[in-house]
Design a protein around this motif. Structure first.
Motif, PDB file in Angstrom:
ATOM      1  N   HIS A 319       0.816  -1.209   0.000  1.00  0.00           N
ATOM      2  CA  HIS A 319       0.000   0.000   0.000  1.00  0.00           C
ATOM      3  C   HIS A 319       0.856   1.268   0.000  1.00  0.00           C
ATOM      4  CE1 HIS A 319      -3.826  -2.279   1.466  1.00  0.00           C
ATOM      5  NE2 HIS A 319      -3.487  -2.541   0.223  1.00  0.00           N
ATOM      6  N   LYS A 322       1.765   1.668  -3.537  1.00  0.00           N
ATOM      7  CA  LYS A 322       0.588   2.170  -4.252  1.00  0.00           C
ATOM      8  C   LYS A 322       0.476   3.681  -4.097  1.00  0.00           C
ATOM      9  CE  LYS A 322      -3.988   0.333  -4.757  1.00  0.00           C
ATOM     10  NZ  LYS A 322      -3.955  -0.341  -6.052  1.00  0.00           N
ATOM     11  N   VAL A 339     -12.710  -8.664  -8.186  1.00  0.00           N
ATOM     12  CA  VAL A 339     -13.510  -9.306  -7.140  1.00  0.00           C
ATOM     13  C   VAL A 339     -14.759  -9.905  -7.768  1.00  0.00           C
ATOM     14  CG1 VAL A 339     -14.652  -8.991  -4.928  1.00  0.00           C
ATOM     15  CG2 VAL A 339     -12.694  -7.569  -5.524  1.00  0.00           C
ATOM     16  N   LEU A 342     -18.740  -8.673  -7.622  1.00  0.00           N
ATOM     17  CA  LEU A 342     -18.968  -7.229  -7.652  1.00  0.00           C
ATOM     18  C   LEU A 342     -19.040  -6.776  -9.111  1.00  0.00           C
ATOM     19  CD1 LEU A 342     -16.741  -5.678  -4.827  1.00  0.00           C
ATOM     20  CD2 LEU A 342     -19.065  -6.553  -4.721  1.00  0.00           C
ATOM     21  N   LEU A 350     -14.478   1.307  -5.851  1.00  0.00           N
ATOM     22  CA  LEU A 350     -13.423   0.852  -4.936  1.00  0.00           C
ATOM     23  C   LEU A 350     -12.080   1.480  -5.298  1.00  0.00           C
ATOM     24  CD1 LEU A 350     -14.135  -2.948  -4.481  1.00  0.00           C
ATOM     25  CD2 LEU A 350     -14.153  -1.201  -2.716  1.00  0.00           C
ATOM     26  N   VAL A 363     -18.971   9.206   3.480  1.00  0.00           N
ATOM     27  CA  VAL A 363     -19.351   7.898   3.984  1.00  0.00           C
ATOM     28  C   VAL A 363     -20.187   7.145   2.967  1.00  0.00           C
ATOM     29  CG1 VAL A 363     -20.638   6.698   5.775  1.00  0.00           C
ATOM     30  CG2 VAL A 363     -19.292   8.735   6.351  1.00  0.00           C
TER      31      VAL A 363
ATOM     32  N   VAL B 209     -27.983  -0.158   5.578  1.00  0.00           N
ATOM     33  CA  VAL B 209     -27.392   1.014   4.919  1.00  0.00           C
ATOM     34  C   VAL B 209     -25.875   0.852   4.827  1.00  0.00           C
ATOM     35  CG1 VAL B 209     -27.003   3.488   5.092  1.00  0.00           C
ATOM     36  CG2 VAL B 209     -29.255   2.538   5.614  1.00  0.00           C
ATOM     37  N   GLN B 212     -25.130  -1.763   2.061  1.00  0.00           N
ATOM     38  CA  GLN B 212     -25.599  -1.431   0.715  1.00  0.00           C
ATOM     39  C   GLN B 212     -25.106  -0.077   0.221  1.00  0.00           C
ATOM     40  OE1 GLN B 212     -27.033  -3.591  -1.170  1.00  0.00           O
ATOM     41  NE2 GLN B 212     -27.087  -5.058   0.514  1.00  0.00           N
ATOM     42  N   GLY B 213     -24.919   0.867   1.139  1.00  0.00           N
ATOM     43  CA  GLY B 213     -24.753   2.232   0.642  1.00  0.00           C
ATOM     44  C   GLY B 213     -23.466   2.948   0.997  1.00  0.00           C
ATOM     45  N   THR B 214     -22.557   2.288   1.710  1.00  0.00           N
ATOM     46  CA  THR B 214     -21.364   3.036   2.118  1.00  0.00           C
ATOM     47  C   THR B 214     -20.097   2.447   1.497  1.00  0.00           C
ATOM     48  OG1 THR B 214     -20.927   1.660   4.045  1.00  0.00           O
ATOM     49  CG2 THR B 214     -22.405   3.529   4.367  1.00  0.00           C
ATOM     50  N   TYR B 215     -19.067   3.287   1.447  1.00  0.00           N
ATOM     51  CA  TYR B 215     -17.760   2.824   0.983  1.00  0.00           C
ATOM     52  C   TYR B 215     -17.266   1.695   1.870  1.00  0.00           C
ATOM     53  CZ  TYR B 215     -17.249   6.726  -2.207  1.00  0.00           C
ATOM     54  OH  TYR B 215     -17.419   7.583  -3.232  1.00  0.00           O
ATOM     55  N   LEU B 218     -18.949  -1.548   0.946  1.00  0.00           N
ATOM     56  CA  LEU B 218     -18.481  -2.077  -0.335  1.00  0.00           C
ATOM     57  C   LEU B 218     -17.106  -2.713  -0.165  1.00  0.00           C
ATOM     58  CD1 LEU B 218     -18.987  -2.424  -3.338  1.00  0.00           C
ATOM     59  CD2 LEU B 218     -18.005  -0.163  -3.711  1.00  0.00           C
ATOM     60  N   LYS B 219     -16.265  -2.057   0.651  1.00  0.00           N
ATOM     61  CA  LYS B 219     -14.931  -2.612   0.881  1.00  0.00           C
ATOM     62  C   LYS B 219     -15.026  -3.918   1.672  1.00  0.00           C
ATOM     63  CE  LYS B 219     -12.552   1.765   0.585  1.00  0.00           C
ATOM     64  NZ  LYS B 219     -11.771   2.800   1.273  1.00  0.00           N
ATOM     65  N   LYS B 221     -17.439  -6.034   1.446  1.00  0.00           N
ATOM     66  CA  LYS B 221     -17.846  -7.032   0.446  1.00  0.00           C
ATOM     67  C   LYS B 221     -16.642  -7.478  -0.376  1.00  0.00           C
ATOM     68  CE  LYS B 221     -22.370  -5.407  -0.806  1.00  0.00           C
ATOM     69  NZ  LYS B 221     -23.137  -4.843  -1.915  1.00  0.00           N
ATOM     70  N   ALA B 222     -15.835  -6.519  -0.798  1.00  0.00           N
ATOM     71  CA  ALA B 222     -14.688  -6.851  -1.645  1.00  0.00           C
ATOM     72  C   ALA B 222     -13.746  -7.780  -0.897  1.00  0.00           C
ATOM     73  CB  ALA B 222     -13.961  -5.581  -2.075  1.00  0.00           C
ATOM     74  N   ALA B 230      -8.783  -7.513  -3.174  1.00  0.00           N
ATOM     75  CA  ALA B 230      -9.119  -6.343  -2.370  1.00  0.00           C
ATOM     76  C   ALA B 230      -7.850  -5.663  -1.873  1.00  0.00           C
ATOM     77  CB  ALA B 230      -9.996  -6.758  -1.186  1.00  0.00           C
ATOM     78  N   GLY B 234      -6.058  -1.831  -2.820  1.00  0.00           N
ATOM     79  CA  GLY B 234      -5.703  -0.821  -1.827  1.00  0.00           C
ATOM     80  C   GLY B 234      -6.497  -0.881  -0.539  1.00  0.00           C
ATOM     81  N   ILE B 235      -7.217  -1.968  -0.312  1.00  0.00           N
ATOM     82  CA  ILE B 235      -8.002  -2.072   0.924  1.00  0.00           C
ATOM     83  C   ILE B 235      -7.179  -2.811   1.978  1.00  0.00           C
ATOM     84  CG2 ILE B 235     -10.138  -2.938   1.938  1.00  0.00           C
ATOM     85  CD1 ILE B 235     -11.251  -2.940  -0.981  1.00  0.00           C
TER      86      ILE B 235
END
Lengths: 514, 350
Positions: A319, A322, A339, A342, A350, A363, B209, B212-215, B218-219, B221-222, B230, B234-235
């Motif tokens: 990272h 990166k 992924v 997705l 992402l 957020v 929420v 389904q709806g936040t960064y 989503l991260k 999930k990834a 992931a 960069g996660i």
């Protein structure tokens, strides 16, 4: 035992891995099977040893039609295969490893097996103790164990798949002596390799596979240049490749030493300038991937340094790399790069969200804006898919385009494993146009490829890897496909040894400042 | 097999029918009348205001733990340790209530402190599982299972040791708290606390929420679907796993605090009541998505409460609800697996 293959065909989807191969191997002889990655060697060997059935064609043993449906069938008929990664059981004792493949009575005859093993080991000068554990052995000793096991199972045909990768020189000599002796005692040996010198040293004849076809057969004395030509096909017309004047050094590796289970790389020196493209050539598993991941902070160096813009990054995480503008595109697109599950749009979210701290994006995800951005990227990179398409539904070429589309705008270094593997001509040209566009904007590219044409066509300089050895950087301009093919197969390295101060025939400008 | 839009609902309907069929067979084997038993469960769950409010009382902790495990499922983790996290939440909440009982603080404030303590307790226990996984290489299933036993032992030790009733310690738990520290219920007899219901509904809404709806979601999930990719995107993967453990622990701790402040008003040995494992089942049944969690959890709670009638009316064991719940989850998962296998076969051999 005499083996005869008649018109063997095998396809995997659109790939014709074996396209009508006919071949004869005499009893008590060693046949070398040469070919580059993906030429169809492994497929053919797996068919003979029962791991997979052919689509059509037949196998004759001593003139009689044989039906080989499983590895168990194969060994019952006397065909044993020694795999590149020995198929043994590290937590077991050697004698139990030996016994596993046999279908004896309920209670295995451990003492008898141990005695047989000691006798066999003595005959071939192997130093193996039946009561020790497999995980204490070196790769070379594990090979010896496998050979003993196959002999004990009464193998009359021995298939060896790249057996000299990852073993020491004395072990290699012992292996060759064993193979010769077995052949003189009547064993039929198929020796799969990409190392010309091994084939020269050992084989009574050699065949070459290319793109699923048997393109040539040759008897000793071998003509190495002809074999290389057969392996890689014709030379390609050279395309002008320099797209920008190289600028300041972006990446430099100094005295870099890397270590993996299979091999070690010692004292690698390289400096890559902005706008430059460096190709890493070599047979798969020769150390290129190890080096590339160390340039991305994914592999830690044993000693030496990796620097970005003169800043020491040896101990930094991926990272950190990166953040300094390094991007890494893995070969396994769907396994490591994307992924599954997705959508394309979510991937774009992402990759944007991961820029900087991520807090700048708030957020909540603004789905509408994300969709718009995804639509424009999809158009810009000509991806055949929609923002809500799951990435696993895309074709290989479109997955690679998606990976490129995910790259940030301002990058200083792009590391790519097999940028166009499995892609058609159109996609290949497109991917390289996009990559070269990045070069002209000042990014440096380092890529791995097993395709000689790709290496020669798109690199400014080339590094050749051979069993952990690394050549000095070679200017791609004066390099021919046959020279490069030779180096990949281990030929022509003396030039580097003889005079490390003076550059070999191709110059090594700008390569090594300590 | 050719897959259409109807395939999935058809398989799910088939799964429900099979689960009911198996349960009916079990009932027939015991010699009971299946229809009478089902009717008893229904009337036991919805046959009056009293039992219906009991269903809601059971629904609150179940929905809370389900909300929690949905977060760990999203990041690809099996938080089997949820039972222990509920227990630790209850222990921490009890500790807070015991500490501030009789102090000058406003009772409402003390209850609030107990809830915060409960959340902290659950989070600590969950992050312990996460730390074992991240730094010690202990799979979260084994770590969680081990810590469940530790939590139970700790709970029993407290009830029979430091926090025992004056005189003789008993399986009935610690001394009940002062009535002022009970979470207010709708009336004297009921255990239904509107505040707890509000927390549970807010909880599942937040998780919905979040995922389904936040960064952040989503991260998560990834990381859950492909940790390697992931990381390359960069996660920071292990940090996200830790965060999801902490969030799940907070929800589990809340469930424990609700059981202590609103339902039992004391610490009892089986304070987690199996809600943790039941929450995992609900999570699997709703296919790891928050949208259906509330109704399915309500259905499970109704089965649990309704089956209490079985021993009384039919001399049957109340674990029949568990048979129905378990077979239902099994058949839904089995149907899903079969459907995927059949459609994959159809694709592989054109």
């Amino acid at each position: 035992m005499r083996i005869e293959l008649r018109d063997i065909h095998k396809s995997f989807g659109p790939v014709h891995a074996n396209a009508g191969i006919s071949l004869e191997v005499a009893e008590a002889s060693v046949l070398g099977v040469l070919g580059e990655n993906g030429a169809g060697k492994s497929t053919l060997m797996k068919i003979i040893s029962g791991f997979q059935p052919p689509d059509s064609g037949s196998i004759l043993l001593d003139g009689a039609l044989a039906s080989i449906r499983s590895p168990a069938d194969a060994i019952r008929l006397g065909i044993g295969m020694l795999h590149q990664d020995p198929l043994d059981f590290p937590p077991l004792r050697l004698v139990d490893d030996l016994l596993l493949g046999s279908s004896g009575p309920l209670r295995p005859d451990r003492r008898g097996a141990a005695r047989a093993m000691r006798e066999l080991a003595e005959r071939f000068g192997f130093d193996l103790d039946p009561d020790s554990y497999v995980d204490a052995l070196t790769v070379g000793e594990r090979q010896q164990l496998e050979i003993l096991r196959l002999l004990w199972m009464q193998a009359k045909v021995l298939i060896l798949d790249e057996p000299t990768t990852g073993i020491s020189l004395p072990q290699k000599e012992k292996l060759f002596a064993t193979i010769r002796r077995l052949a003189s005692e009547g064993m039929t040996v198929l020796f799969v390799s990409h190392k010309l010198e091994d084939v020269e040293a050992l084989c009574d004849a050699a065949v070459v596979l290319r793109q699923g076809e048997l393109v040539g057969r040759s008897e000793p004395p071998f003509d190495a240049r002809r074999l290389v030509e057969l392996m890689f096909g014709k030379e390609v017309p050279q395309v002008s490749r320099r797209c920008a004047e190289p600028g300041r050094p972006v990446l430099s590796a100094r005295n870099l030493c890397l270590d993996s289970i299979r091999l070690q790389i010692k004292d690698l020196e390289l400096s890559v300038c902005a706008g430059e493209t460096v190709g890493l050539a070599g047979m798969e598993g020769s150390g290129q991937a190890l080096f590339l991941s160390s340039c991305a902070g994914l592999e830690r160096a044993v000693s030496g340094k990796v620097c970005l813009d003169e800043r020491d990054m040896t101990k930094s995480s991926h990272h950190d790399f990166k953040r300094r503008g390094v991007a890494y595109l893995p070969a396994a697109r769907l396994e490591e790069g994307l992924v599954p599950g997705l959508s394309l749009a979510e991937h774009f979210i992402l990759s944007e969200g991961s820029r900087g701290s991520g807090t700048a994006h708030g957020v909540f995800i603004a789905r509408g804006a994300a969709e718009e951005r995804a639509t424009s990227r999809i158009a810009a990179y000509n991806i055949k898919g929609r923002p809500d398409s799951p990435v696993e539904s895309l074709s290989g070429g479109n997955q690679q385009r998606a990976l490129l589309a995910l790259l940030r705008e301002e990058l200083s270094l792009i590391l790519v494993e097999h940028p166009t593997r499995g892609l058609d001509i159109e996609s290949t040209a497109y991917i390289w146009a996009k990559l070269k566009e990045r070069c002209s904007r000042g990014a440096a590219i380092v890529f791995i490829s097993s395709d000689l044409d790709e290496i020669l066509q798109y690199s400014d300089r080339v590094l050749v890897f051979f069993a952990g050895r690394v050549s000095p950087p070679i200017d791609a301009e004066g390099l021919s496909a046959s020279e490069l093919g030779g180096l990949i197969g281990g030929k022509g390295w003396e030039a580097f040894d003889r005079e490390s101060a003076r550059a070999p025939a191709p110059s090594t400008q700008g390569a090594t400042h300590a | 097999m050719h897959e259409t839009r109807l395939t999935k609902p058809l398989f799910q309907a088939g799964a429900v029918a099979l689960a009911l069929g198996i349960t009916t067979l079990v009932l027939l084997a015991t010699g009971a009348s299946p229809f009478a038993a089902y009717r008893s469960i229904l009337s036991g769950a919805f046959g009056g205001w009293g039992v219906a409010s009991d269903v809601v009382v059971a629904w609150v902790p179940l929905l809370l733990v389900t909300s929690g495990v949905l977060v760990t499922f999203t990041v690809g983790l099996w938080n089997i340790g949820i039972e222990g996290q509920v227990t630790l939440g209850a222990i921490f909440a009890t500790w807070a209530l015991r500490s501030f009982q009789g102090s000058a603080l406003d009772p409402g404030l003390v209850i609030a402190i107990a809830f915060v303590a409960g959340m902290a307790g659950g989070a600590v226990w969950a992050m312990l599982v996460g730390a074992l996984k991240t730094f010690g290489g202990v799979n979260e299933i084994f770590g969680g299972l081990g810590l469940n036993y530790v939590a139970t032992a700790l709970n029993i030790w407290l009830i029979f040791g430091p926090w025992k009733r004056p005189g003789v310690a008993s399986m009935s738990g610690t001394v009940p708290f002062d009535k002022s520290l009970w979470l207010p219920t709708i009336n004297e007899q009921s255990r239904l606390a509107p505040a707890a219901v509000g927390i549970a509904i807010a909880g599942i809404a937040i998780v919905f929420v979040l995922v389904q709806g936040t960064y952040f979601g989503l991260k998560l999930k990834a990381v859950g679907k492909n940790p390697k990719a992931a990381y390359l995107l960069g996660i920071p993967t292990w940090q996200y796993m830790m965060a999801s453990f902490a969030i799940c622990g907070v929800f589990a701790g809340l469930a424990g605090a609700v059981q202590v402040t609103a339902v039992y008003h004391r610490l009892i040995p089986s304070i987690s009541s199996g809600y943790g494992f039941l929450g995992l089942m609900v999570g699997m049944l709703v296919n790891y998505s928050a949208a259906l969690a509330a109704p399915v959890a309500l259905f499970f709670a109704a089965l649990n409460v309704g089956s209490i009638q079985l021993p009384i009316v039919h001399k049957l064991d109340s674990s029949l609800a568990g048979v129905l719940q378990g077979t239902l989850v099994l058949f839904v998962l089995l149907g899903d697996g079969l459907r995927k296998r059949l459609s994959a076969k159809g694709k592989a051999r054109p």
